[in-house]
Design a protein around this motif. Structure first.
Motif, PDB file in Angstrom:
ATOM      1  N   ALA A  55       0.821  -1.220   0.000  1.00  0.00           N
ATOM      2  CA  ALA A  55       0.000   0.000   0.000  1.00  0.00           C
ATOM      3  C   ALA A  55       0.851   1.265   0.000  1.00  0.00           C
ATOM      4  O   ALA A  55       0.694   2.129  -0.868  1.00  0.00           O
ATOM      5  N   PHE A  56       1.738   1.396   0.981  1.00  0.00           N
ATOM      6  CA  PHE A  56       2.514   2.622   1.133  1.00  0.00           C
ATOM      7  C   PHE A  56       3.999   2.267   1.263  1.00  0.00           C
ATOM      8  O   PHE A  56       4.374   1.457   2.111  1.00  0.00           O
ATOM      9  N   PRO A  57       4.864   2.862   0.442  1.00  0.00           N
ATOM     10  CA  PRO A  57       6.280   2.487   0.423  1.00  0.00           C
ATOM     11  C   PRO A  57       7.015   2.922   1.694  1.00  0.00           C
ATOM     12  O   PRO A  57       6.623   3.903   2.336  1.00  0.00           O
ATOM     13  N   PRO A  58       8.083   2.208   2.050  1.00  0.00           N
ATOM     14  CA  PRO A  58       8.873   2.601   3.217  1.00  0.00           C
ATOM     15  C   PRO A  58       9.767   3.802   2.912  1.00  0.00           C
ATOM     16  O   PRO A  58      10.215   3.983   1.772  1.00  0.00           O
ATOM     17  N   LEU A  59       9.994   4.621   3.896  1.00  0.00           N
ATOM     18  CA  LEU A  59      10.959   5.717   3.788  1.00  0.00           C
ATOM     19  C   LEU A  59      12.281   5.315   4.428  1.00  0.00           C
ATOM     20  O   LEU A  59      13.322   5.889   4.123  1.00  0.00           O
ATOM     21  N   ASN A  62       3.902  17.088  -5.837  1.00  0.00           N
ATOM     22  CA  ASN A  62       3.045  16.692  -6.961  1.00  0.00           C
ATOM     23  C   ASN A  62       2.416  15.320  -6.812  1.00  0.00           C
ATOM     24  O   ASN A  62       1.577  14.934  -7.628  1.00  0.00           O
ATOM     25  N   GLY A  63       2.825  14.562  -5.774  1.00  0.00           N
ATOM     26  CA  GLY A  63       2.318  13.207  -5.637  1.00  0.00           C
ATOM     27  C   GLY A  63       3.093  12.235  -6.501  1.00  0.00           C
ATOM     28  O   GLY A  63       4.046  12.612  -7.201  1.00  0.00           O
ATOM     29  N   TYR A  64       2.673  10.971  -6.484  1.00  0.00           N
ATOM     30  CA  TYR A  64       3.450   9.942  -7.176  1.00  0.00           C
ATOM     31  C   TYR A  64       2.552   8.775  -7.568  1.00  0.00           C
ATOM     32  O   TYR A  64       1.758   8.304  -6.758  1.00  0.00           O
ATOM     33  N   MET A  88      11.116  23.415  -5.200  1.00  0.00           N
ATOM     34  CA  MET A  88       9.663  23.566  -5.220  1.00  0.00           C
ATOM     35  C   MET A  88       9.212  24.329  -6.459  1.00  0.00           C
ATOM     36  O   MET A  88       8.178  24.013  -7.058  1.00  0.00           O
ATOM     37  N   GLU A  89       9.959  25.334  -6.854  1.00  0.00           N
ATOM     38  CA  GLU A  89       9.646  26.069  -8.086  1.00  0.00           C
ATOM     39  C   GLU A  89       9.755  25.162  -9.297  1.00  0.00           C
ATOM     40  O   GLU A  89       8.921  25.206 -10.215  1.00  0.00           O
ATOM     41  N   LEU A  90      10.787  24.312  -9.296  1.00  0.00           N
ATOM     42  CA  LEU A  90      10.974  23.371 -10.394  1.00  0.00           C
ATOM     43  C   LEU A  90       9.840  22.342 -10.417  1.00  0.00           C
ATOM     44  O   LEU A  90       9.313  22.001 -11.483  1.00  0.00           O
ATOM     45  N   ALA A  91       9.444  21.871  -9.233  1.00  0.00           N
ATOM     46  CA  ALA A  91       8.348  20.894  -9.141  1.00  0.00           C
ATOM     47  C   ALA A  91       7.026  21.514  -9.611  1.00  0.00           C
ATOM     48  O   ALA A  91       6.220  20.863 -10.265  1.00  0.00           O
ATOM     49  N   LYS A  92       6.820  22.778  -9.283  1.00  0.00           N
ATOM     50  CA  LYS A  92       5.603  23.482  -9.705  1.00  0.00           C
ATOM     51  C   LYS A  92       5.547  23.598 -11.220  1.00  0.00           C
ATOM     52  O   LYS A  92       4.504  23.444 -11.852  1.00  0.00           O
ATOM     53  N   ALA A  93       6.725  23.857 -11.835  1.00  0.00           N
ATOM     54  CA  ALA A  93       6.784  24.018 -13.286  1.00  0.00           C
ATOM     55  C   ALA A  93       6.538  22.708 -14.009  1.00  0.00           C
ATOM     56  O   ALA A  93       6.058  22.700 -15.150  1.00  0.00           O
ATOM     57  N   THR A  94       6.874  21.596 -13.363  1.00  0.00           N
ATOM     58  CA  THR A  94       6.728  20.278 -14.007  1.00  0.00           C
ATOM     59  C   THR A  94       5.497  19.506 -13.501  1.00  0.00           C
ATOM     60  O   THR A  94       5.347  18.340 -13.837  1.00  0.00           O
ATOM     61  N   ALA A  95       4.659  20.162 -12.689  1.00  0.00           N
ATOM     62  CA  ALA A  95       3.478  19.482 -12.150  1.00  0.00           C
ATOM     63  C   ALA A  95       2.519  19.140 -13.278  1.00  0.00           C
ATOM     64  O   ALA A  95       2.341  19.917 -14.219  1.00  0.00           O
ATOM     65  N   PRO A  96       1.872  17.967 -13.201  1.00  0.00           N
ATOM     66  CA  PRO A  96       0.902  17.593 -14.241  1.00  0.00           C
ATOM     67  C   PRO A  96      -0.298  18.514 -14.237  1.00  0.00           C
ATOM     68  O   PRO A  96      -0.733  18.991 -13.172  1.00  0.00           O
ATOM     69  N   VAL A  97      -0.863  18.767 -15.391  1.00  0.00           N
ATOM     70  CA  VAL A  97      -2.050  19.624 -15.508  1.00  0.00           C
ATOM     71  C   VAL A  97      -3.251  18.879 -14.973  1.00  0.00           C
ATOM     72  O   VAL A  97      -3.502  17.725 -15.322  1.00  0.00           O
ATOM     73  N   GLN A  98      -4.029  19.534 -14.063  1.00  0.00           N
ATOM     74  CA  GLN A  98      -5.198  18.903 -13.462  1.00  0.00           C
ATOM     75  C   GLN A  98      -6.400  19.068 -14.381  1.00  0.00           C
ATOM     76  O   GLN A  98      -6.596  20.092 -14.982  1.00  0.00           O
ATOM     77  N   TYR A 103       2.336  -0.151  -5.144  1.00  0.00           N
ATOM     78  CA  TYR A 103       1.868   0.785  -4.128  1.00  0.00           C
ATOM     79  C   TYR A 103       0.710   1.618  -4.665  1.00  0.00           C
ATOM     80  O   TYR A 103       0.536   1.768  -5.870  1.00  0.00           O
ATOM     81  N   GLY A 104      -0.068   2.159  -3.744  1.00  0.00           N
ATOM     82  CA  GLY A 104      -1.164   3.026  -4.137  1.00  0.00           C
ATOM     83  C   GLY A 104      -0.666   4.389  -4.597  1.00  0.00           C
ATOM     84  O   GLY A 104       0.512   4.726  -4.468  1.00  0.00           O
ATOM     85  N   VAL A 105      -1.587   5.178  -5.110  1.00  0.00           N
ATOM     86  CA  VAL A 105      -1.249   6.514  -5.599  1.00  0.00           C
ATOM     87  C   VAL A 105      -1.033   7.449  -4.414  1.00  0.00           C
ATOM     88  O   VAL A 105      -1.868   7.536  -3.521  1.00  0.00           O
ATOM     89  N   MET A 106       0.101   8.145  -4.412  1.00  0.00           N
ATOM     90  CA  MET A 106       0.355   9.137  -3.355  1.00  0.00           C
ATOM     91  C   MET A 106      -0.192  10.484  -3.792  1.00  0.00           C
ATOM     92  O   MET A 106       0.097  10.948  -4.897  1.00  0.00           O
TER      93      MET A 106
END
Length: 337
Positions: free
Chosen positions: A251-255, A275-277, A327-337, A283-286
């Motif tokens: 269900a949920f991956p180990p850290l 952005n989630g995973y 975080m700015e880079l992650a925002k720029a590459t976030a999938p379109v909702q 594993y389930g969707v994060m």
């Protein structure tokens, strides 16, 4: 007075009195509120599945332990970004003249408030595991399990939603646990519970009785406040990844020992938080935890450093400035909702 010696007159007078009180204390105010409260812009009516889940929520007595009301006191900030207002319940209407199932505000918090649970915990996988047996994801939980919302099959059929239940919680049963339609509908309803943002320009209702914050005291002393990564992890990540960082198999991956967490290049880690995973079948969707919770760069950095240095992990810590750029880079590459 003769009325006290005539039971017909006495009961008639009493009935008229209570009828009049009911009319002016309950019925007329209710009609007034219904007429003058309209849904907020952005409020979405329940789908057929969500409404069916709402009825499951009612029939299982969930309202007895969970509220759906954010009061205007500081301690309720945990449950929503603002206090609740009448418009939040404008879409909750009676099902019939005999069925008063309009609002499910509740009166007790034996369990946490659910006003914004769709934002706090949007994961279908987590909700299903939690409903099957809450102790799987929260060992200290006193919530009752709901196994009748699931089936145990020898083999999952096409379209079945499998639930990752550890063998220790199967009580000797063998097979694969799958969610029933009732279980999926209930989760759909829980995922729909999100506090609607007020229209731009509308002042948010204020929380009362604010507590003095350590951050304000530290700023006054000229000291940069240090956020507690352990507390932030507990509030945002622990429900899935567990207190020991070992996650939940299937269900949920180990850290603990995770290559992503131990990597000195934290670009992927920040992208997953913000952005989630959804890239591993086992594993389930994060969900996009960082974005959904509105986490700041300071908060994300504190969480990451906690994960990088806990449970035997010994990775290089990140700085707030590094996280801001990522975080700015992650925002720029976030999938379109």
């Amino acid at each position: 007075m003769s009325i006290f010696h005539d039971h017909k007159k006495l009961f008639t007078a009493a009935s008229l009195l209570f009828g009049t009180l009911t009319l002016f204390v309950a019925v007329i105010p209710s009609l007034y509120n219904q007429k003058n409260s309209v849904p907020l812009y952005g409020a979405i009516p329940l789908t057929e599945a969500q409404e069916a889940g709402r009825q499951i929520y009612i029939s299982n007595g969930c309202v007895g332990c969970h509220t759906q009301q954010v009061r205007n006191v500081d301690m309720d900030k945990t449950w929503g970004k603002r206090p609740g207002i009448a418009a939040d319940y404008a879409l909750s209407t009676r099902k019939s003249i005999w069925q008063n199932a309009g609002t499910l505000m509740g009166t007790e918090r034996t369990g946490p408030d659910l006003t914004n649970i769709g934002e706090r915990q949007p994961s279908q996988d987590w909700h299903l595991v939690h409903l099957y047996n809450p102790r799987i994801v929260t060992p200290q939980s006193i919530m009752a399990p709901y196994p009748w919302l699931f089936e145990v099959k020898d083999k999952a059929a096409k379209g079945d939603i499998k639930v990752a239940v550890p063998e220790a919680f199967m009580k000797g049963q063998k097979g694969i646990v799958v969610a029933t339609l009732d279980g999926l509908n209930l989760v759909a309803y829980l995922q729909s519970l999100k506090q609607v943002k007020l229209p731009d320009g509308t002042p948010d209702p204020k929380f009362l009785y604010k507590k003095e914050k350590k951050e304000a005291m530290a700023s006054a002393a000229g000291v940069e406040p240090e956020l507690n990564g352990s507390d932030l992890y507990a509030a945002n990540c622990m429900a899935c990844h567990q207190q020991n960082g070992e996650g939940l198999a299937g269900a949920f991956p180990p850290l603990k020992g995770s290559k992503v967490v131990l990597n000195d290049d934290s670009e992927i880690m920040v992208a997953i938080i913000m952005n989630g995973y959804n890239a591993q079948e086992q594993y389930g969707v994060m969900p996009a935890v960082g974005t959904n919770a509105g986490l700041s760069a300071e908060e994300v950095a504190a969480i990451m450093n906690h994960e990088k240095t806990s449970w035997g992990n010994n990775a290089k810590k990140v700085t707030v400035e590094q996280v801001k750029k990522l975080m700015e880079l992650a925002k720029a590459t976030a999938p379109v909702q």
